[in-house]
Motif scaffolding. Structure first.
Motif, PDB file in Angstrom:
ATOM      1  N   GLU A   1       0.906  -1.206   0.311  1.00  0.00           N
ATOM      2  CA  GLU A   1      -0.013  -0.183   0.024  1.00  0.00           C
ATOM      3  C   GLU A   1       0.941   1.322  -0.218  1.00  0.00           C
ATOM      4  OE1 GLU A   1      -3.595  -2.197   2.335  1.00  0.00           O
ATOM      5  OE2 GLU A   1      -2.190  -1.088   3.207  1.00  0.00           O
TER       6      GLU A   1
ATOM      7  N   HIS B   1      -2.068   9.761   2.865  1.00  0.00           N
ATOM      8  CA  HIS B   1      -3.068   9.572   1.986  1.00  0.00           C
ATOM      9  C   HIS B   1      -3.674  10.627   1.368  1.00  0.00           C
ATOM     10  CE1 HIS B   1      -6.785   7.736  -0.116  1.00  0.00           C
ATOM     11  NE2 HIS B   1      -6.171   6.632   0.106  1.00  0.00           N
TER      12      HIS B   1
ATOM     13  N   PRO C   1      -5.700   3.783  -3.222  1.00  0.00           N
ATOM     14  CA  PRO C   1      -6.451   2.834  -2.690  1.00  0.00           C
ATOM     15  C   PRO C   1      -6.727   3.057  -1.157  1.00  0.00           C
ATOM     16  CG  PRO C   1      -4.450   2.035  -3.234  1.00  0.00           C
ATOM     17  CD  PRO C   1      -4.598   3.254  -3.752  1.00  0.00           C
ATOM     18  N   ILE C   2      -7.720   2.532  -0.380  1.00  0.00           N
ATOM     19  CA  ILE C   2      -7.776   2.762   1.068  1.00  0.00           C
ATOM     20  C   ILE C   2      -6.912   1.664   1.764  1.00  0.00           C
ATOM     21  CG2 ILE C   2      -9.433   2.486   3.150  1.00  0.00           C
ATOM     22  CD1 ILE C   2     -11.611   3.455   1.361  1.00  0.00           C
ATOM     23  N   PRO C   3      -6.382   1.917   2.690  1.00  0.00           N
ATOM     24  CA  PRO C   3      -5.403   0.970   3.337  1.00  0.00           C
ATOM     25  C   PRO C   3      -6.426  -0.367   4.003  1.00  0.00           C
ATOM     26  CG  PRO C   3      -4.919   2.936   4.189  1.00  0.00           C
ATOM     27  CD  PRO C   3      -5.916   3.251   3.312  1.00  0.00           C
ATOM     28  N   SER C   4      -5.852  -1.425   3.718  1.00  0.00           N
ATOM     29  CA  SER C   4      -6.813  -2.504   4.214  1.00  0.00           C
ATOM     30  C   SER C   4      -7.381  -2.502   5.529  1.00  0.00           C
ATOM     31  CB  SER C   4      -6.011  -3.882   3.698  1.00  0.00           C
ATOM     32  OG  SER C   4      -5.134  -4.119   4.466  1.00  0.00           O
TER      33      SER C   4
END
Lengths: 278, 617, 255
Positions: free
Chosen positions: B406, B415, C31-34
């Motif tokens: 990620e 983010h 993406p959203i972190p899991s």
């Protein structure tokens, strides 16, 4: 009873949910352990270095030599030879009937005399029949020596007297709140800082300081002009005041090296401050 | 801001009054703890008459804060002193909060009963204080026992800390003991005078006694708060040595005192409501008589309304407290929000979210009491969607846990879109909307059984809807614009108009509603007791979460001092000076919660027996 | 045709999940972190359950198919399949959670750790509680001088810092991509705008090695600038950072 058990089960499940999330749902950050009280180099210091630190404090930050010098005879000599040295005279003083402290060894006596100077006042050096010492507690106020620095000074005094150094190098104690005696002092920015830095308040009544050896300076601007005051700082023995509280003023009492120690701006700040003290 | 200064004035007044109370008693006499303060040390510092660097040091009779070593902390048996003191202190706090909350709750109910002239409220208030009188005396004595136990454990395991604190707070500790006595006395008068002081002017007298009772209780708490906040933001002592400067008021009135006071007073109201709600829920579930069920359903509902009333302003009081902690010390503030405790606030967010969801769920379920609710149940889903949406923003952390994949995909630990949700403006926006939505649930619930008969009902509802929408848009605009396009000074400032928007919605809706539903037609009688059992579990959820949350926040409030007994004055040099992880803290808090719950249930059971007995007689 | 309530609920949950994936991974390329998505979905599921059980009718509708599955004799086959599948699913989830993988363990890094109470640099000790930028006062007192100071700060920045933090202060310097963690983006509202000037002084003066443990000092490539810059230069560059980005240091003056 059934509903009671159901409720208990529900509550316990909720609690398990919370504690489970706190333990497994979020990352466990281990907060840093408490800092060991800044060792600086004390851990690695040899006794010689420790004694050297003591000497530095004795002559510098501690402002001891302002009074404990053989010029003004304001306070007993501490680092002289033989009986004059406090480390050698301490055993005698412990036996003195006038002694009212709690120390039992010379080391404890010296430490006590730094923190509670009135526990024993050497004859002729105190007021109220030698029961009150004019000396401040060196661990507080503008001097503010740390425990380690007090120990270093004791080590220095014992070493100087030629007696056995009984002090242990402390482990895990900060040498000072402001980063040690070794650090060169930054130039003061306000007259109050100048006064604190050079320990004027140890002898003079000035600002919030209440020294009782030298002349009261709180209203000095009334009677003295700027030039006189400047000269008085740079060359203190040129004109000796007559109005010292306690015993008469004598030459050599006030350190003569302020002119070399102060920066120009510090001197001017101080002079202007004194001129305005009316 | 005038509210806060008003509050300050109020606390000054209360303190003054408490001084009057205690005046003849303790203030001229020798502090009871004087013998504890090390007499030798007092002699020691008397020997330094020339030491006069700072003004305060003229009063040299006060010793400096002791410097401790690990050897100064007694090790007795296999106890872990910190965990023991921690649990005892936490239990004391919960019981004290409960003991203070019950009278607040009862007084509010009594006042409502007086204002609405609805005898049911008065009966309920009386019944509650009657039922809980047995509970109360036990609770009060448990509180006292816990207080004594706390003192004892502190004295045994942290003797020097206790001595130091006792030397600073000698008078207020005495006043505390005295006020505790006054609290019990006024409580008994309040309880036994209930029927004697009924009707007209006498009722006012009774209400005043209730007010005095609560007043004394509040002052008690304020004093205890002072001890706690002193250890966080010490005042009135020499910052270098910790020596007392002579004014106990300065020590009490330290930097964080008032923010904590406000926070705890509000939280107390909400906490009292939630515990009584749980009590009612328990009685509801365990009873099978229709009338009893109806009664306890109604009691649970009323308690819940009061809990919500306290819950809604709580985030703002918390925000003020946090802002003040930041203002007091950046180090403390960052430790709190950005450092080791950052994840605790994610935990807290989850718990607060759980509180909001349970409150809403209870209201939605409660619509089943009315036949007219069908008109409104269709709105539940989008209210829930908005609350959950806000809730997700509310708990999005600033620091994300990322796997390496990620990390690569995002190009760094930040983010772009979720990162900004981690800071305060987003949280403020989310919590304001959550509050407005909860209030909307409440409004719909109140309407469920009514049909407005005034001619302008349709336009009135339209205006209300417009106010809701406008306020939400305004809150979002303020949050986004001030949060992300201006600098920090405005960020703080933006939260105030946001709160005002929320307040405008709540007040204007209440006013329009009261006018619109004057003389409204009822759809049918409210069917109290006809709620699903599920809804009662929401009340338990509320009480358990609230209790647990108080414990957790107690850990962090205390934890941000790190290795200090008294921040930057008195260092903790015991082997337990380290800060435990959140997981460990959660385990301790959970154990304490279980003990607390067990005792509370026992108390309720006891009071049940006693009330049954009196029913037989 | 009206869908059964249970199916509706499942569809809503799945829809939200796919929505998150689509919007963040495909739409925004972030993406959203899991770990976060798991929590998001947990609360979406909880909220869906709450909404669908809020009224008595819909709660009955919800539980009817489940009841039927467990009790209805005609659903025997499907019941057996479900009762086999559910434990298998749980087993598979547990296995995949516990199975060792080649993925390096997640390292949690606090980006803005709490500062120490005092800082030692330049042979003296700075009290972080009281430390202030000595030049800040000129912003009001002497704007001309302030401009000069900011410009000098800019010179310091472009001589030393821009290689990593970028010439637009956005963390996109020439060397930035070589580092993990990436150099901070000062334009982001979550960085310097959240901090006081004393904090920046601490971070610049002691660099990566001066970070506390929770901020993984062994990862940061930030040099210890007190060895290369003077005290005044650091203060000036701080002025520049705020001036260029249009941010203001965190302060409570307005409060």
């Amino acid at each position: 009873m059934k509903s009671f058990l159901k409720i208990m089960l529900f509550c316990i499940l909720v609690l398990i949910g919370f504690v489970g999330y706190a333990n497994f749902g979020i990352p466990q950050v281990k907060p840093a352990p408490p800092p060991t009280e800044e060792k600086l180099d004390l851990g690695n210091m040899t006794m010689d270095q420790f004694i050297a630190l003591g000497e530095k404090v004795f002559n510098g930050k501690g402002t001891c030599t302002l009074c404990h010098n053989n010029v003004g005879k304001r306070a007993p000599m501490l680092d002289g030879a033989g009986e004059e040295a406090v480390a050698n005279s301490a055993p005698l003083r412990l036996k003195d009937p006038r002694y009212k402290g709690k120390a039992t060894t010379p080391e404890e006596y010296i430490r006590e005399s730094m923190k509670e100077p009135s526990a024993f006042v050497v004859a002729t050096f105190g007021s109220d029949g030698d029961t009150k010492s004019p000396m401040p507690n060196v661990t507080t106020g503008s001097i503010g020596m740390s425990e380690a620095e007090v120990d270093a000074v004791i080590a220095f005094l014992q070493n100087k007297a030629g007696s056995e150094v009984t002090v242990k190098i402390p482990v895990g104690a900060p040498p000072s709140a402001e980063g040690g005696a070794a650090a060169p002092a930054a130039p003061a920015k306000t007259p109050e800082e100048v006064i604190a830095k050079f320990g004027c308040g140890a002898c003079h009544k000035i600002g919030k300081e209440e020294g009782a050896l030298g002349p009261d300076l709180t209203h000095i601007g009334k009677s003295r002009n700027e030039a006189y005051l400047r000269k008085g700082i740079l060359d203190p023995d040129a004109d000796i005041a007559k109005n010292c509280p306690g015993a008469p003023c004598s030459p050599g009492m006030m350190p003569a090296d302020l002119g070399t120690k102060m920066t120009g701006s510090e001197l001017e700040m101080l002079v202007q401050y004194l001129v305005k003290s009316k | 801001m005038s509210f806060f200064s008003g509050f300050k004035r109020l606390t000054c007044l209360t303190l003054l009054l408490s001084l009057l109370f205690a005046g003849g008693f303790s203030f001229t006499s020798i502090p009871v703890f004087a013998n504890m303060a090390n007499a030798e040390e007092a002699v020691k510092s008397e020997g330094t008459p020339t030491e006069s660097v700072k003004e305060g040091e003229k009063k040299a009779e006060y010793p400096p804060a002791p410097k401790l070593t690990a050897a100064d902390y007694p090790q007795i048996g296999g106890f872990n002193p910190r965990i023991l003191v921690w649990i005892v202190a936490q239990l004391h706090l919960w019981f004290a909060a409960f003991v203070l909350a019950v009278p607040i709750f009862v007084l509010i109910i009594e006042a409502i009963g007086m204002a609405t002239k609805d005898q049911r409220y008065d009966n309920m208030a009386y019944e509650f204080i009657k039922v809980s009188m047995a509970a109360y005396s036990i609770t009060a004595s448990i509180t006292a026992i816990m207080g004594g136990l706390l003192t004892f454990t502190l004295l045994v395991f942290y003797p020097d800390l206790f001595k130091y604190m006792a030397s600073l707070f000698s008078r207020s500790m005495l006043a505390y003991a005295f006020l505790f006595f006054a609290e019990s006395a006024s409580l008994y008068v309040y309880y036994y005078g209930w029927h004697w002081l009924e009707g007209g002017f006498k009722k006012w007298v009774h209400l005043t006694i209730g007010l005095v009772l609560n007043f004394v209780g509040t002052v008690l708490m304020l004093l205890a708060n002072a001890w706690v906040t002193f250890s966080m933001s010490p005042n009135g002592v020499d910052p270098a040595t910790g020596a007392f400067l002579g004014s106990e008021w300065d020590v009490i009135h330290n930097f964080l005192w008032n923010p904590l006071n406000l926070h705890r007073v509000i939280a107390n109201i909400a906490y009292g409501g939630s515990i009584i709600g749980a009590y009612a829920a328990y009685k509801f579930l365990s009873s099978s008589v229709k009338e009893e069920k109806a009664h306890y359903d109604w009691m649970g509902y009323t308690a819940n309304v009061i809990a919500v009333g306290g819950l809604l302003p709580l985030p703002f009081a918390g925000y003020w407290l946090t802002a003040e902690i930041y203002a007091y010390s950046q180090q403390m503030g960052i430790t709190l929000m950005g450092g080791a405790f950052a994840w605790l606030f994610i935990m807290q967010a989850v718990l607060i979210g759980a509180l909001f969801l349970s409150v809403n769920y209870y209201l939605w379920c409660g619509m089943g009491r009315s036949e007219g609710s069908g008109r409104y149940t269709k709105h539940i889903w989008w209210i829930a969607a908005l609350i959950v949406g806000c809730f997700l923003v509310w708990f999005t952390p600033h620091t994300l846990v990322l796997t390496n994949q990620e990390l690569k995909a995002l190009g760094g630990p930040y983010h772009k879109y979720l990162g900004p949700l981690g800071i305060m403006p987003a949280k403020n926006t989310a919590v304001n909307i959550m509050i407005i939505m909860t209030f909307l649930s409440f409004t719909l619930y109140r309407r469920a059984n009514k049909i407005a008969t005034v001619s302008w009902a349709a336009s009135g509802s339209a205006i209300q809807a417009a106010i809701f929408v406008a306020a939400i848009l305004n809150i979002i605009f303020l949050g986004v614009y001030h949060g992300y396009f201006t600098n920090t000074a405005y960020k703080v400032a933006a939260s105030i108009p946001q709160v005002l928007s929320t307040a405008v919605v709540i007040i204007s809706t209440l006013i329009i509603d009261s006018m619109m539903f004057k003389g409204a037609k009822e759809v049918g009688p409210l069917r109290w007791g006809k709620v699903p059992d599920r809804s009662q579990y929401a009340l338990f959820m509320l009480a358990v979460s609230f209790t647990w949350l108080m414990g957790l926040m107690g850990y962090v409030r205390s934890g941000i001092r790190q290795h200090w007994h008294v921040n930057s004055i008195m260092r903790d040099n015991s082997i337990d000076a380290f800060t435990p992880t959140i997981g460990v803290a959660a385990q301790v808090v959970t154990s304490a919660t279980v003990i607390f719950m067990a005792i509370v249930i026992f108390i309720f059971w006891l009071s049940n027996i006693s009330s049954k007995k009196s029913a037989v007689h | 045709m009206k869908l059964p309530k249970l199916l509706q609920a499942v569809l809503v949950v799945v829809g939200v999940y796919i929505g998150f994936k689509l919007v963040f991974s495909v739409g925004l390329h972030q993406p959203i972190p899991s770990s976060l998505l798991t929590m998001y979905m947990f609360f979406v599921v909880v909220a869906t359950l709450l909404v669908t059980t809020a009224t008595e009718e819909s709660a009955k509708e919800m539980s009817a198919p489940i009841k039927a599955l467990v009790e209805d004799p005609s659903k025997k086959t499907i019941r057996n399949i479900v009762f086999v599948l559910v434990p298998l699913l749980a087993a598979w989830m547990t296995y995949s959670k516990l199975a060792p993988s080649f993925e390096a363990p997640v390292e949690l890094r606090t980006i803005h750790p709490a500062p120490p109470s005092s800082l030692k640099a330049y042979g003296k000790s700075f009290d972080m509680m009281k430390l202030e930028n000595p030049f800040s006062k000129f912003q009001k007192e002497d704007p001309e001088k302030f401009k000069v100071l900011v410009k000098e700060g800019g010179d310091v920045y472009y001589k030393n810092c821009h290689f990593c933090h970028g010439d637009k202060l956005d963390g996109q310097g020439q060397y930035a991509q070589g580092f993990n963690p990436l150099p901070l983006n000062f334009q982001d509202v979550g960085t310097i705008a959240q901090l006081q000037e004393s904090y920046l002084f601490w971070r610049i003066a002691t660099g990566g090695p001066g970070l506390p443990k929770e901020a993984t000092p062994w990862l940061s490539a930030m040099p210890v600038w007190k060895d290369f810059l003077t005290e005044d230069e650091i203060w000036k560059v701080i002025l520049f950072l705020y001036d260029y980005t249009g941010q203001a240091p965190r302060s409570w003056a307005a409060h």
